[in-house]
Scaffold this active site. Structure first.
Site, PDB file in Angstrom:
ATOM      1  N   ASP A  13       0.736  -1.216   0.098  1.00  0.00           N
ATOM      2  CA  ASP A  13       0.021   0.064   0.049  1.00  0.00           C
ATOM      3  C   ASP A  13       0.936   1.292  -0.022  1.00  0.00           C
ATOM      4  O   ASP A  13       0.658   2.344   0.755  1.00  0.00           O
ATOM      5  CB  ASP A  13      -0.979   0.098   1.347  1.00  0.00           C
ATOM      6  CG  ASP A  13      -1.676  -1.202   1.362  1.00  0.00           C
ATOM      7  OD1 ASP A  13      -2.388  -1.842   0.454  1.00  0.00           O
ATOM      8  OD2 ASP A  13      -2.145  -1.442   2.612  1.00  0.00           O
ATOM      9  N   GLU A 220     -11.632   0.270  -3.238  1.00  0.00           N
ATOM     10  CA  GLU A 220     -10.629   0.617  -2.237  1.00  0.00           C
ATOM     11  C   GLU A 220      -9.284   1.480  -2.944  1.00  0.00           C
ATOM     12  O   GLU A 220      -9.091   1.504  -4.240  1.00  0.00           O
ATOM     13  CB  GLU A 220     -10.245  -0.326  -1.308  1.00  0.00           C
ATOM     14  CG  GLU A 220      -9.295  -1.614  -2.015  1.00  0.00           C
ATOM     15  CD  GLU A 220      -8.968  -2.631  -0.997  1.00  0.00           C
ATOM     16  OE1 GLU A 220      -9.376  -2.617   0.058  1.00  0.00           O
ATOM     17  OE2 GLU A 220      -8.379  -3.487  -1.548  1.00  0.00           O
TER      18      GLU A 220
HETATM   19  O1  FUB Z   1      -3.495  -3.372   3.512  1.00  0.00           O
HETATM   20  C1  FUB Z   1      -4.697  -3.547   4.305  1.00  0.00           C
HETATM   21  C2  FUB Z   1      -5.782  -3.008   2.861  1.00  0.00           C
HETATM   22  O2  FUB Z   1      -5.430  -3.949   1.795  1.00  0.00           O
HETATM   23  C3  FUB Z   1      -5.533  -1.678   2.239  1.00  0.00           C
HETATM   24  O3  FUB Z   1      -5.971  -0.818   3.176  1.00  0.00           O
HETATM   25  C4  FUB Z   1      -6.251  -2.106   0.983  1.00  0.00           C
HETATM   26  O4  FUB Z   1      -6.259  -0.830   0.020  1.00  0.00           O
HETATM   27  C5  FUB Z   1      -5.620  -2.923   0.835  1.00  0.00           C
HETATM   28  O5  FUB Z   1      -4.526  -3.039  -0.118  1.00  0.00           O
END
Ligand code: FUB
Length: 318
Positions: A13, A220
């Protein structure tokens, strides 16, 4: 040859910015917690953040160590997920999602005098914050905007109009998709200056993407950058594993869908940052190749990004 930026640890991330002429990378710090995998993402049980810097994209990566630990956050429950950092008036602000003690994701802020930290957390999360994956745009006019949100384990489906609802569920396939949120930050960078708004993504006919359009709708991993005066909102489609982009004329959108940035990587999640450095554009992202495909043990990579003459981004193929 593929280069993993941090071969000795699992980092994911990436949020990446240029501060003081260097690249600073603020990733999630993956670890093996032993928690079984589920759709809530309980297996992503991260406990701290490191920061890394680079003088050149091809050069050495310096680990500046732990900049924030879950044990130092007064309101902490569990799970430090994707963060971002912004600079204003000599200070650096780290925005991080974390479940509180009732297992609800909130977004907190921590402050430092240097990009390397250490960062000191505020005593409570940002009032009115919810869900995950904060990404900050410095609009260059004194205003900073936060983009945030994530479905499933990110809990975005539990909210409508910034209020928690009784039964969190995704809309029907033929209804408009749930949107990321955008909100202007207060002058002191510690509060929302307004109610968060929906980040609307339109199709080629100007119609908001539908919830059933799973290879294009937001899931996301919001990121925002500017190129030639336009606003580029990029994001993951989650369960279809694509990074996509949409372009607009204002930080609030609406944004028109313009295509895939990155085809699916090894591992369930895909997540990125886009940054200009020394007159080139780069895509920082992660995959799970070094861990042998373990979804919650991810590794960082970088590749150059190219624009088409019409301003759209060329697809990077794995
Ligand atoms: O790393 C945890 C979660 O996985 C992140 O917040 C999301 O965007 C995904 O990459």
């Amino acid at each position: 040859m593929i280069r993993y930026l941090i071969p000795d640890d699992y980092m994911a991330d990436p949020a990446v910015h240029v501060f003081n002429g260097k690249l600073y990378i603020y990733p999630s710090h993956d670890r093996e917690s032993g928690i079984p995998e589920n759709d809530n993402g309980d297996h992503f049980d991260m406990r701290d953040y490191h920061v890394f810097s680079m003088d050149d994209v091809e050069g050495a990566v310096t680990d500046h160590g732990v900049i924030l630990d879950v044990d130092d956050i007064p309101w902490a429950g569990r799970q430090l997920w994707d963060c971002d950092v912004a600079f204003k008036n000599g200070r650096y602000y780290l925005y991080f999602p974390l479940k509180d003690r009732t297992d609800i994701f909130r977004i907190g802020v921590a402050i430092a005098d240097r990009p390397e930290g250490p960062f000191t957390p505020q005593p409570a999360p940002i009032k009115g914050s919810y869900s995950i994956d904060p990404a900050i745009l410095d609009d260059g006019d004194g205003n900073h905007y936060m983009y945030f949100g994530g479905l499933w384990g990110g809990q975005l489906q539990r909210y409508r109009n910034n209020r928690a609802i009784e039964c969190g569920a995704e809309p029907a396939e033929n209804e408009p998709a749930l949107s990321a949120r955008v909100v202007r930050l207060s002058d002191n960078m510690l509060e929302f200056a307004e109610e968060p708004r929906d980040v609307i993504i339109l199709d080629e006919n100007g119609v908001p993407l539908l919830a059933g359009d799973r290879s294009r709708r937001f899931f996301e991993a919001s990121w925002m950058h500017k190129y030639n005066g336009k606003y580029y909102f990029s994001y993951s489609t989650g369960d279809t594993h694509l990074l996509c982009h949409a372009i607009g004329d204002s930080p609030y959108g609406p944004f028109t869908y313009k295509g895939v940035i990155l085809t699916p990587v090894t591992g369930w999640t895909t997540h990125h940052a886009i940054v200009e450095f020394k007159d080139k554009w780069y895509l920082f992202h992660h995959d799970s190749v070094p861990s042998g495909g373990i979804t919650w043990l991810r590794s960082l990579k970088v590749t150059e990004l190219h624009y088409n003459p019409d301003g759209t981004i060329q697809t990077v193929t794995n």
